[in-house]
Write a protein that holds these residues in place. Structure first.
Motif, PDB file in Angstrom:
ATOM      1  N   PRO A 147       5.825  42.086 108.421  1.00  0.00           N
ATOM      2  CA  PRO A 147       4.471  41.523 108.432  1.00  0.00           C
ATOM      3  C   PRO A 147       3.951  41.359 107.004  1.00  0.00           C
ATOM      4  O   PRO A 147       4.257  42.169 106.130  1.00  0.00           O
ATOM      5  CB  PRO A 147       3.656  42.553 109.220  1.00  0.00           C
ATOM      6  CG  PRO A 147       4.443  43.829 109.123  1.00  0.00           C
ATOM      7  CD  PRO A 147       5.881  43.417 109.061  1.00  0.00           C
ATOM      8  N   LEU A 148       3.166  40.308 106.804  1.00  0.00           N
ATOM      9  CA  LEU A 148       2.624  40.042 105.462  1.00  0.00           C
ATOM     10  C   LEU A 148       1.697  41.163 105.012  1.00  0.00           C
ATOM     11  O   LEU A 148       1.741  41.601 103.864  1.00  0.00           O
ATOM     12  CB  LEU A 148       1.869  38.707 105.466  1.00  0.00           C
ATOM     13  CG  LEU A 148       1.173  38.311 104.156  1.00  0.00           C
ATOM     14  CD1 LEU A 148       2.194  38.129 103.047  1.00  0.00           C
ATOM     15  CD2 LEU A 148       0.362  37.033 104.347  1.00  0.00           C
ATOM     16  N   GLU A 153      -4.252  46.933 105.259  1.00  0.00           N
ATOM     17  CA  GLU A 153      -4.709  45.674 104.675  1.00  0.00           C
ATOM     18  C   GLU A 153      -5.282  44.745 105.740  1.00  0.00           C
ATOM     19  O   GLU A 153      -6.265  44.035 105.504  1.00  0.00           O
ATOM     20  CB  GLU A 153      -3.564  44.996 103.931  1.00  0.00           C
ATOM     21  CG  GLU A 153      -3.174  45.712 102.640  1.00  0.00           C
ATOM     22  CD  GLU A 153      -1.812  45.307 102.122  1.00  0.00           C
ATOM     23  OE1 GLU A 153      -1.472  45.698 100.989  1.00  0.00           O
ATOM     24  OE2 GLU A 153      -1.075  44.611 102.841  1.00  0.00           O
ATOM     25  N   ALA A 154      -4.686  44.764 106.911  1.00  0.00           N
ATOM     26  CA  ALA A 154      -5.204  43.957 108.016  1.00  0.00           C
ATOM     27  C   ALA A 154      -6.589  44.442 108.425  1.00  0.00           C
ATOM     28  O   ALA A 154      -7.472  43.642 108.772  1.00  0.00           O
ATOM     29  CB  ALA A 154      -4.245  44.019 109.208  1.00  0.00           C
ATOM     30  N   GLU A 155      -6.782  45.762 108.368  1.00  0.00           N
ATOM     31  CA  GLU A 155      -8.086  46.342 108.690  1.00  0.00           C
ATOM     32  C   GLU A 155      -9.133  45.922 107.651  1.00  0.00           C
ATOM     33  O   GLU A 155     -10.265  45.547 108.006  1.00  0.00           O
ATOM     34  CB  GLU A 155      -7.955  47.872 108.730  1.00  0.00           C
ATOM     35  CG  GLU A 155      -9.099  48.583 109.410  1.00  0.00           C
ATOM     36  CD  GLU A 155      -8.838  50.076 109.558  1.00  0.00           C
ATOM     37  OE1 GLU A 155      -9.698  50.761 110.122  1.00  0.00           O
ATOM     38  OE2 GLU A 155      -7.767  50.545 109.097  1.00  0.00           O
ATOM     39  N   GLU A 189      -4.296  39.597  96.263  1.00  0.00           N
ATOM     40  CA  GLU A 189      -3.030  39.253  95.615  1.00  0.00           C
ATOM     41  C   GLU A 189      -2.033  38.701  96.625  1.00  0.00           C
ATOM     42  O   GLU A 189      -1.358  37.689  96.370  1.00  0.00           O
ATOM     43  CB  GLU A 189      -2.457  40.491  94.918  1.00  0.00           C
ATOM     44  CG  GLU A 189      -1.174  40.217  94.140  1.00  0.00           C
ATOM     45  CD  GLU A 189      -0.619  41.464  93.471  1.00  0.00           C
ATOM     46  OE1 GLU A 189       0.472  41.387  92.903  1.00  0.00           O
ATOM     47  OE2 GLU A 189      -1.286  42.519  93.532  1.00  0.00           O
ATOM     48  N   LYS A 190      -1.931  39.328  97.770  1.00  0.00           N
ATOM     49  CA  LYS A 190      -0.983  38.877  98.791  1.00  0.00           C
ATOM     50  C   LYS A 190      -1.361  37.497  99.332  1.00  0.00           C
ATOM     51  O   LYS A 190      -0.479  36.704  99.689  1.00  0.00           O
ATOM     52  CB  LYS A 190      -0.920  39.888  99.940  1.00  0.00           C
ATOM     53  CG  LYS A 190      -0.088  41.116  99.636  1.00  0.00           C
ATOM     54  CD  LYS A 190       0.189  41.905 100.892  1.00  0.00           C
ATOM     55  CE  LYS A 190       1.161  43.065 100.627  1.00  0.00           C
ATOM     56  NZ  LYS A 190       1.500  43.797 101.858  1.00  0.00           N
ATOM     57  N   LEU A 204      -7.220  32.633 107.723  1.00  0.00           N
ATOM     58  CA  LEU A 204      -7.409  31.796 108.915  1.00  0.00           C
ATOM     59  C   LEU A 204      -6.260  30.804 109.072  1.00  0.00           C
ATOM     60  O   LEU A 204      -5.742  30.595 110.177  1.00  0.00           O
ATOM     61  CB  LEU A 204      -8.747  31.046 108.820  1.00  0.00           C
ATOM     62  CG  LEU A 204     -10.020  31.870 109.020  1.00  0.00           C
ATOM     63  CD1 LEU A 204     -11.261  31.065 108.652  1.00  0.00           C
ATOM     64  CD2 LEU A 204     -10.119  32.373 110.468  1.00  0.00           C
ATOM     65  N   LYS A 205      -5.851  30.201 107.945  1.00  0.00           N
ATOM     66  CA  LYS A 205      -4.746  29.235 107.994  1.00  0.00           C
ATOM     67  C   LYS A 205      -3.437  29.885 108.422  1.00  0.00           C
ATOM     68  O   LYS A 205      -2.609  29.297 109.114  1.00  0.00           O
ATOM     69  CB  LYS A 205      -4.562  28.577 106.625  1.00  0.00           C
ATOM     70  CG  LYS A 205      -5.675  27.600 106.247  1.00  0.00           C
ATOM     71  CD  LYS A 205      -5.445  27.027 104.847  1.00  0.00           C
ATOM     72  CE  LYS A 205      -6.569  26.094 104.438  1.00  0.00           C
ATOM     73  NZ  LYS A 205      -6.383  25.570 103.055  1.00  0.00           N
ATOM     74  N   LEU A 206      -3.235  31.142 108.001  1.00  0.00           N
ATOM     75  CA  LEU A 206      -1.996  31.866 108.324  1.00  0.00           C
ATOM     76  C   LEU A 206      -2.054  32.544 109.689  1.00  0.00           C
ATOM     77  O   LEU A 206      -1.070  33.154 110.114  1.00  0.00           O
ATOM     78  CB  LEU A 206      -1.711  32.915 107.239  1.00  0.00           C
ATOM     79  CG  LEU A 206      -1.395  32.384 105.836  1.00  0.00           C
ATOM     80  CD1 LEU A 206      -1.269  33.549 104.847  1.00  0.00           C
ATOM     81  CD2 LEU A 206      -0.125  31.548 105.849  1.00  0.00           C
TER      82      LEU A 206
END
Length: 212
Positions: A147-148, A153-155, A189-190, A204-206
């Motif tokens: 996962p990216l 980080e998702a949180e 950065e990611k 949103l695009k990803l």
């Protein structure tokens, strides 16, 4: 093996079975010696007709075609088994491979492919062949994509998307302000972003963030 390849067709779909028997019957080197819709009858039919090849559908009205194939392979090492399926999904293909069948084809395969599978099964019962096997093996051997974003980080991304400030994020996550800043900086950065708006747009695009 006799000069003609003796074939038994087992398929619960009447039209498919009729089509298969008609297709095989037109070939001078192939001979239909039995047909049935049921896996239970297939076992007895193989014993009495002693075919060279069994063409067997995965989905039968009474039994699981894969289980029938495994049982027959255990009893008849030299029997060619061609397994039919409605689609060629990787999991079904690998189950076919593990069951010991000789060939795997889909119901929508060209007639030449079906006939080639039957002839292959007659001479190489224990050698598996299937269209698309090599790409499927490559997909199976490929490690799952990482996962990216990490769960943390998702949180942080979710909280940014809700409009929380960095200070509010540190409070929500029960971490220091400097730690929260580090999370946000790593996230930017990611995503290749320099600010909150860019990060949210990229996310949103990803598909990393759902639009409200």
């Amino acid at each position: 093996m006799s000069e003609q390849i003796k074939v038994v067709v087992v398929d619960g779909h009447t039209l498919v079975r009729f089509g298969l028997t008609g297709l095989v019957g037109q070939e001078p080197d192939l001979e239909i010696v039995g047909e049935t819709a049921f896996g239970g009858e297939a076992v007895g039919m193989v014993a009495t007709t002693q075919p060279d090849v069994l063409v067997l559908d995965v989905a039968l009205p009474d039994l699981d075609g894969l289980q029938v194939a495994r049982g027959l392979r255990d009893r008849y090492a030299e029997l060619g088994i061609v397994l039919l399926a409605s689609d060629g999904q990787d999991d079904i293909l690998f189950q076919a491979l593990d069951s010991g069948v000789s060939a795997f084809v889909t119901n929508t395969a060209p007639t030449e492919e079906v006939l080639a599978a039957i002839r292959h099964a007659a001479v190489a019962a224990t050698s598996f062949t299937a269209t698309g096997l090599a790409p499927a093996m490559a997909r199976r051997d490929q490690p799952p994509a990482q996962p990216l974003l990490s769960p943390r980080e998702a949180e942080v991304l979710s909280l940014l998307g809700q409009g929380l400030s960095v200070r509010a994020i540190s409070t929500a996550l029960c971490v220091s302000l400097s730690t929260a800043k580090t999370y946000v900086a790593r996230l930017y950065e990611k995503l290749g972003a320099s600010n909150r708006a860019q990060a949210i747009m990229t996310a949103l695009k990803l598909g990393l963030l759902e639009s409200s």
